[in-house]
Design an enzyme around this catalytic site. Structure first.
Site, short mmCIF file in Angstrom:
data_model
loop_
_atom_site.label_atom_id
_atom_site.label_comp_id
_atom_site.label_asym_id
_atom_site.label_seq_id
_atom_site.Cartn_x
_atom_site.Cartn_y
_atom_site.Cartn_z
N SER A 146 0.84 -1.21 0.00
CA SER A 146 0.00 0.00 0.00
C SER A 146 0.88 1.26 0.00
O SER A 146 1.73 1.40 -0.89
CB SER A 146 -0.92 -0.06 1.22
N ARG A 212 -11.64 6.33 9.41
CA ARG A 212 -11.19 4.93 9.44
C ARG A 212 -12.32 3.99 9.00
O ARG A 212 -12.06 3.00 8.29
CB ARG A 212 -10.72 4.54 10.83
N ASP A 299 -8.89 -6.69 -4.41
CA ASP A 299 -8.52 -5.34 -3.93
C ASP A 299 -9.34 -4.28 -4.67
O ASP A 299 -9.23 -4.12 -5.90
CB ASP A 299 -7.02 -5.11 -4.17
N HIS A 328 -8.13 -5.51 -0.13
CA HIS A 328 -6.82 -4.87 -0.06
C HIS A 328 -5.99 -5.37 1.13
O HIS A 328 -4.80 -5.64 1.00
CB HIS A 328 -7.04 -3.36 0.05
N ASP A 329 -6.61 -5.53 2.27
CA ASP A 329 -5.85 -5.94 3.47
C ASP A 329 -5.39 -7.38 3.41
O ASP A 329 -4.76 -7.87 4.37
CB ASP A 329 -6.70 -5.72 4.73
C1 LIG Z 1 1.18 -2.79 6.51
C2 LIG Z 1 0.92 -2.03 7.80
O1 LIG Z 1 1.52 -1.05 8.09
S1 LIG Z 1 -0.32 -2.56 8.79
C3 LIG Z 1 -0.88 -1.09 9.41
C4 LIG Z 1 -1.00 -1.05 10.88
N1 LIG Z 1 -1.80 -2.07 11.39
C5 LIG Z 1 -3.12 -2.19 11.10
O2 LIG Z 1 -3.76 -1.55 10.34
C6 LIG Z 1 -3.75 -3.27 11.77
C7 LIG Z 1 -3.44 -4.40 10.90
N2 LIG Z 1 -4.35 -5.43 11.18
C8 LIG Z 1 -5.61 -5.40 10.70
O3 LIG Z 1 -6.09 -4.51 10.04
C9 LIG Z 1 -6.39 -6.65 10.96
O4 LIG Z 1 -6.06 -7.19 12.19
C10 LIG Z 1 -6.06 -7.65 9.91
C11 LIG Z 1 -6.31 -7.01 8.53
C12 LIG Z 1 -4.64 -8.05 10.00
C13 LIG Z 1 -6.88 -8.85 10.13
O5 LIG Z 1 -8.20 -8.45 10.00
P1 LIG Z 1 -9.32 -9.48 10.48
O6 LIG Z 1 -8.73 -10.68 11.11
O7 LIG Z 1 -10.22 -9.66 9.33
O8 LIG Z 1 -9.98 -8.74 11.66
P2 LIG Z 1 -11.29 -7.86 11.52
O9 LIG Z 1 -11.07 -6.81 10.51
O10 LIG Z 1 -12.45 -8.78 11.32
O11 LIG Z 1 -11.41 -7.16 12.94
C14 LIG Z 1 -11.44 -7.99 14.08
C15 LIG Z 1 -11.74 -7.07 15.23
O12 LIG Z 1 -13.01 -6.46 15.07
C16 LIG Z 1 -13.90 -6.88 16.10
N3 LIG Z 1 -15.21 -7.11 15.49
C17 LIG Z 1 -15.49 -8.00 14.52
N4 LIG Z 1 -16.80 -7.89 14.19
C18 LIG Z 1 -17.33 -6.90 14.96
C19 LIG Z 1 -18.61 -6.33 15.10
N5 LIG Z 1 -19.63 -6.74 14.33
N6 LIG Z 1 -18.79 -5.34 16.00
C20 LIG Z 1 -17.76 -4.90 16.77
N7 LIG Z 1 -16.51 -5.42 16.69
C21 LIG Z 1 -16.31 -6.41 15.81
C22 LIG Z 1 -13.29 -8.15 16.64
O13 LIG Z 1 -13.69 -8.36 17.97
C23 LIG Z 1 -11.82 -7.85 16.53
O14 LIG Z 1 -11.46 -6.98 17.58
P3 LIG Z 1 -9.88 -6.91 17.99
O15 LIG Z 1 -9.14 -6.45 16.77
O16 LIG Z 1 -9.88 -5.89 19.11
O17 LIG Z 1 -9.52 -8.29 18.44
N1 LIG Z 2 -4.93 -1.49 7.02
C1 LIG Z 2 -3.54 -1.06 6.83
C2 LIG Z 2 -3.18 -1.00 5.36
C3 LIG Z 2 -3.84 0.14 4.64
O1 LIG Z 2 -3.37 0.24 3.34
C4 LIG Z 2 -3.31 0.27 7.51
O2 LIG Z 2 -4.18 0.68 8.24
O3 LIG Z 2 -2.27 0.87 7.33
#
Ligand SMILES: CC(=O)SCCNC(=O)CCNC(=O)[C@H](O)C(C)(C)COP(=O)(O)OP(=O)(O)OC[C@H]1O[C@@H](n2cnc3c(N)ncnc32)[C@H](O)[C@@H]1OP(=O)(O)O
Ligand SMILES: N[C@@H](CCO)C(=O)O
Length: 352
Positions: A146, A212, A299, A328-329
């Site tokens: 990204s 967000r 994506d 995308h993620d």
């Molecule tokens: C490349 C980089 O720089 S990464 C950037 C920095 N980091 C980030 O953006 C975070 C990166 N991680 C994420 O975005 C996610 O954890 C991912 C993409 C890795 C995995 O996503 P998924 O496993 O699909 O998780 P999802 O998007 O379903 O979210 C799960 C969370 O939502 C919550 N949730 C799910 N459904 C619901 C709902 N209906 N209502 C409320 N909360 C909910 C879960 O309880 C869980 O909470 P938690 O994260 O506190 O444990």
């Molecule tokens: N979900 C990741 C990737 C966005 O491109 C972030 O929040 O940075």
């Protein structure tokens, strides 16, 4: 801070690099000095040929082994036992590097809304300053998704033969109107927050929650939400999709701030590898490294065709695609496919 892991040979460090030299930005503005927070895992080998440089995405930080735990870590594809893995917090981000809340040396007060606009080329120039400081003359692999892929392409262009392999995931060589549009809606949400404009670290935080929530819809796919957020048939309100997006907004607002988000979204918008370089094809054709461009079939933000385009226009390009319903993620989720794609890429390099 050296943190010895359970395996004596593996070290992790977290440092702050301070550059007292000004950074001349593409806009013509100057960043008088800056800090970059960075994390390293593992150690340089004797010929310093094992550097894996990770570039994080929009809301990422330098702890790559945390947010990319399926790819980086002991016994993972990029194992600190074999590699020297480094990740720096990008300029403008709020995880240890110079950003809108940092002190402006000219005023002795935080920059706030006076923080200069930065392009992906400027962020790459900041990383280059750290590379030189660390005396890293050659990078085995540069990998980013990204926004991290945008900065990675800019840096690959200037690194030339100092870089052997570049892995660009779910990204682009030039940001399209589609992405700019989504980012603009997110900035509108932040700007509609009545606290936006205040010189305070809490400014715009409620707007950031909405930003967000909008962003999450661009990072996922209808199939993903159908699978995980569908409600029972007779529901008439309070849907799971609603609470999920509100939750994700609140979760980000607890760890990130609106000024950094606003700043970095502008960085994403202004990304154009070909600017002042004779255009995209000319610039991509100048990249010396082997380039692996990885798209995600679902994506909706950075389309697979944009990764294919990169692989077709660079000197030594390979295109691979992740198949996922996550959107995308997927580059943060589909580690089995990613590891397989990387393994075949490196084997291809060895045999060529
Ligand atoms: C490349 C980089 O720089 S990464 C950037 C920095 N980091 C980030 O953006 C975070 C990166 N991680 C994420 O975005 C996610 O954890 C991912 C993409 C890795 C995995 O996503 P998924 O496993 O699909 O998780 P999802 O998007 O379903 O979210 C799960 C969370 O939502 C919550 N949730 C799910 N459904 C619901 C709902 N209906 N209502 C409320 N909360 C909910 C879960 O309880 C869980 O909470 P938690 O994260 O506190 O444990
Ligand atoms: N979900 C990741 C990737 C966005 O491109 C972030 O929040 O940075």
């Amino acid at each position: 801070m050296n943190l010895k892991s359970q395996y004596a040979s593996i070290t992790m460090t977290q440092e702050i690099f301070h550059s007292s030299l000004p950074l001349h930005l593409e806009s013509g503005e100057i960043l008088p000095e800056f800090d970059l927070g960075y994390t390293t895992y593992g150690q340089l080998n004797t010929d310093r040929s094992n550097v894996i440089w990770v570039i994080h995405a929009l809301t990422g930080d330098s702890n790559a082994q945390e947010w990319w735990s399926g790819l980086i870590g002991e016994d993972k594809f990029f194992d600190p036992a074999d590699h020297f893995i480094i990740c720096a917090n990008l300029l403008g981000s709020c995880y240890g590097s110079t950003q809108p809340f940092s002190e402006n040396p000219k005023t002795g007060k935080p920059y706030y809304y006076d923080f200069p606009q930065m392009t992906s080329r400027d962020l790459a120039a900041g990383l280059e300053r750290l590379r030189v400081h660390l005396k890293i003359d050659s990078i085995h692999t540069l990998i980013g998704g990204s926004l991290g892929g945008q900065v990675g392409l800019e840096w690959a262009y200037t690194l030339g033969e100092k870089l052997r392999n570049t892995v660009i995931l779910a990204s682009t060589a030039k940001t399209r109107p589609w992405v700019i549009g989504f980012n603009e809606t997110q900035r509108m949400a932040i700007e509609s927050d009545c606290t936006w404009g205040e010189n305070a670290e809490s400014a715009g935080q409620k707007g950031l929650e909405t930003a967000r929530a909008i962003a999450m819809l661009t990072y996922r796919h209808p199939q993903d939400l159908e699978r995980k957020q569908a409600d029972s048939e007779n529901k008439m309100d309070d849907y799971r999709a609603s609470s999920y997006l509100r939750y994700q907004g609140q979760k980000l607002a607890k760890r990130f701030n609106a000024l950094s988000y606003w700043t970095l979204s502008k960085t994403m918008d202004s990304h154009d590898l070909g600017r002042n370089r004779g255009g995209l094809d000319e610039a991509l054709g100048q990249i010396e490294a082997n380039v692996l461009a990885i798209g995600v079939d679902s994506d909706l933000l950075f389309l697979p065709s944009e990764s294919q385009y990169i692989s077709q226009k660079v000197k030594k390009g390979t295109y691979k695609e992740i198949t996922s319903s996550a959107g995308h993620d997927a580059f943060l989720i589909e580690f089995e496919q990613l590891s397989y794609i990387l393994k075949s890429f490196y084997l291809q390099q060895k045999s060529s």
